[in-house]
Design a protein around this motif. Structure first.
Motif, PDB file in Angstrom:
ATOM      1  N   UNK A   1      22.825 -20.130 -23.379  1.00  0.00           N
ATOM      2  CA  UNK A   1      23.696 -21.615 -22.721  1.00  0.00           C
ATOM      3  C   UNK A   1      23.085 -22.005 -21.813  1.00  0.00           C
ATOM      4  N   UNK A   2      21.841 -21.306 -21.242  1.00  0.00           N
ATOM      5  CA  UNK A   2      20.238 -22.032 -19.649  1.00  0.00           C
ATOM      6  C   UNK A   2      21.663 -23.086 -19.102  1.00  0.00           C
ATOM      7  N   UNK A   3      22.680 -22.442 -18.264  1.00  0.00           N
ATOM      8  CA  UNK A   3      24.064 -22.089 -17.032  1.00  0.00           C
ATOM      9  C   UNK A   3      23.115 -21.451 -16.037  1.00  0.00           C
ATOM     10  N   UNK A   4      22.741 -22.785 -15.364  1.00  0.00           N
ATOM     11  CA  UNK A   4      21.684 -21.798 -13.568  1.00  0.00           C
ATOM     12  C   UNK A   4      23.232 -20.965 -12.994  1.00  0.00           C
ATOM     13  N   UNK A   5      23.002 -20.090 -12.207  1.00  0.00           N
ATOM     14  CA  UNK A   5      23.799 -19.812 -11.886  1.00  0.00           C
ATOM     15  C   UNK A   5      24.490 -20.078 -10.271  1.00  0.00           C
ATOM     16  N   UNK A   6      23.460 -21.520 -10.129  1.00  0.00           N
ATOM     17  CA  UNK A   6      23.735 -22.613  -9.086  1.00  0.00           C
ATOM     18  C   UNK A   6      22.712 -23.443  -8.646  1.00  0.00           C
ATOM     19  N   UNK A   7      22.571 -23.715  -7.619  1.00  0.00           N
ATOM     20  CA  UNK A   7      21.317 -24.637  -7.104  1.00  0.00           C
ATOM     21  C   UNK A   7      20.705 -23.844  -7.412  1.00  0.00           C
ATOM     22  N   UNK A   8      18.875 -24.040  -6.668  1.00  0.00           N
ATOM     23  CA  UNK A   8      17.991 -23.324  -6.618  1.00  0.00           C
ATOM     24  C   UNK A   8      17.938 -22.710  -5.059  1.00  0.00           C
ATOM     25  N   UNK A   9      17.914 -24.372  -4.237  1.00  0.00           N
ATOM     26  CA  UNK A   9      18.763 -24.369  -3.184  1.00  0.00           C
ATOM     27  C   UNK A   9      19.586 -25.024  -2.146  1.00  0.00           C
ATOM     28  N   UNK A  10      20.273 -24.939  -1.194  1.00  0.00           N
ATOM     29  CA  UNK A  10      21.609 -25.211  -0.554  1.00  0.00           C
ATOM     30  C   UNK A  10      20.445 -25.196   0.888  1.00  0.00           C
ATOM     31  N   UNK A  11      21.217 -26.743   1.607  1.00  0.00           N
ATOM     32  CA  UNK A  11      21.749 -26.947   2.503  1.00  0.00           C
ATOM     33  C   UNK A  11      22.232 -26.744   3.260  1.00  0.00           C
ATOM     34  N   UNK A  12      22.192 -26.187   4.478  1.00  0.00           N
ATOM     35  CA  UNK A  12      23.680 -27.125   5.420  1.00  0.00           C
ATOM     36  C   UNK A  12      23.476 -27.277   6.112  1.00  0.00           C
ATOM     37  N   UNK A  13      25.161 -28.684   6.814  1.00  0.00           N
ATOM     38  CA  UNK A  13      24.504 -29.501   7.554  1.00  0.00           C
ATOM     39  C   UNK A  13      25.662 -29.334   8.708  1.00  0.00           C
TER      40      UNK A  13
END
Length: 282
Positions: A189-201
């Motif tokens: 179903x082409x559902x990604x595990x999550x964002x490719x990359x996450x940046x935190x502030x």
């Protein structure tokens, strides 16, 4: 208290204690969730979760609980999961949903999980592969998480439920600065595990205030299900979802997007914050 906003929409309200631990969490959307947490000292000994979705019957609420037992060093040694529901006529415990686990630890830090009791209404399945491990650095920070779960059905069929490798990086103060996927399996179903990359502030009080979630259609860190051996119907379904993931259609955009999650903090005041305000811009 802390509120969570996804692309400008209010999706969560959390009431925190003086140590910034979550006491009550309210999540809003197609599935609405209320989560209560209890602590004994530093240990989270009980979590109770109430939830219903937009397809639930009027008055129906699913209720799940997790009870945890810790040893004198603060390590969890047992966990009991149980569930039930309330359909408006009172709580009904479901004896078919109950699981008790014990936890022991090796000298190298590995965790051994043993299921003591397991009752589930889910049809019986087995794992043909079940691997999951974490790596930490010298400061105890999580730096790598790998997971591979493959179900084997009673008919011998196999389905990759999860398969990913995720990494984490920290700033000079030890706060999580970035996480990214080395690999993720998209499945049929082409559902990604999550964002490719996450940046935190973070703000000046070291509180998380923003996450930038970058999703992509770059396939260099993604694997997809082969069309070989699929029925005509499943192949057509896979091709449709693949096109939707890469190009988008009239129902949903493609996976090339950036989402922003913000966190806002306020001192709790009953006269201002109660009763809880349910957002209407979902």
């Amino acid at each position: 208290m802390r509120t969570k906003w996804h692309n400008g929409k209010h999706i969560e309200t959390t009431f925190l204690d003086s140590q910034d631990r979550a006491l009550e969490i309210f999540r809003f959307g197609r599935t609405n969730i209320k989560e209560l947490n209890q602590y004994e000292g530093a240990n989270n000994t009980l979590t109770v979760k109430y939830y219903h979705s937009d397809s639930s019957p009027t008055g129906y609420v699913q209720i799940d609980s997790v009870r945890r037992k810790f040893d004198s060093t603060g390590q969890m040694v047992a966990r009991l999961l149980s569930g039930g529901s309330n359909n408006g006529g009172g709580f009904s415990f479901d004896p078919k949903y109950r699981k008790k686990q014990s936890f022991t630890y090796t000298e190298t830090g590995d965790t051994i999980v043993k299921t003591v009791i397991k009752k589930s209404a889910i049809p019986d399945t087995t794992f043909s592969s079940r691997k999951e491990f974490w790596e930490k650095d010298n400061q105890g920070h999580l730096v790598y998480h790998y997971k591979l779960y493959v179900y084997k059905g009673q008919d011998g069929s196999k389905d990759t439920i999860n398969h990913f490798a995720q990494r984490y990086a920290y700033d000079s103060g030890g706060k999580l600065a970035m996480s990214w996927f080395d690999h993720m399996h998209l499945g049929q179903f082409y559902r990604p595990e999550g964002p490719d990359t996450i940046w935190y502030k973070y703000d000046g009080q070291n509180r998380l205030v923003e996450e930038v979630h970058r999703y992509t259609t770059d396939m260099s860190n993604k694997s997809e299900l082969s069309a070989e051996g699929l029925t005509k119907f499943n192949k057509e379904s896979r091709d449709r979802d693949r096109k939707r993931f890469l190009e988008g259609d009239e129902y949903s955009p493609n996976n090339d997007k950036t989402d922003t999650v913000n966190y806002k903090y306020e001192v709790f005041r009953p006269d201002k914050h109660l009763p809880l305000k349910i957002p209407t811009n979902l």
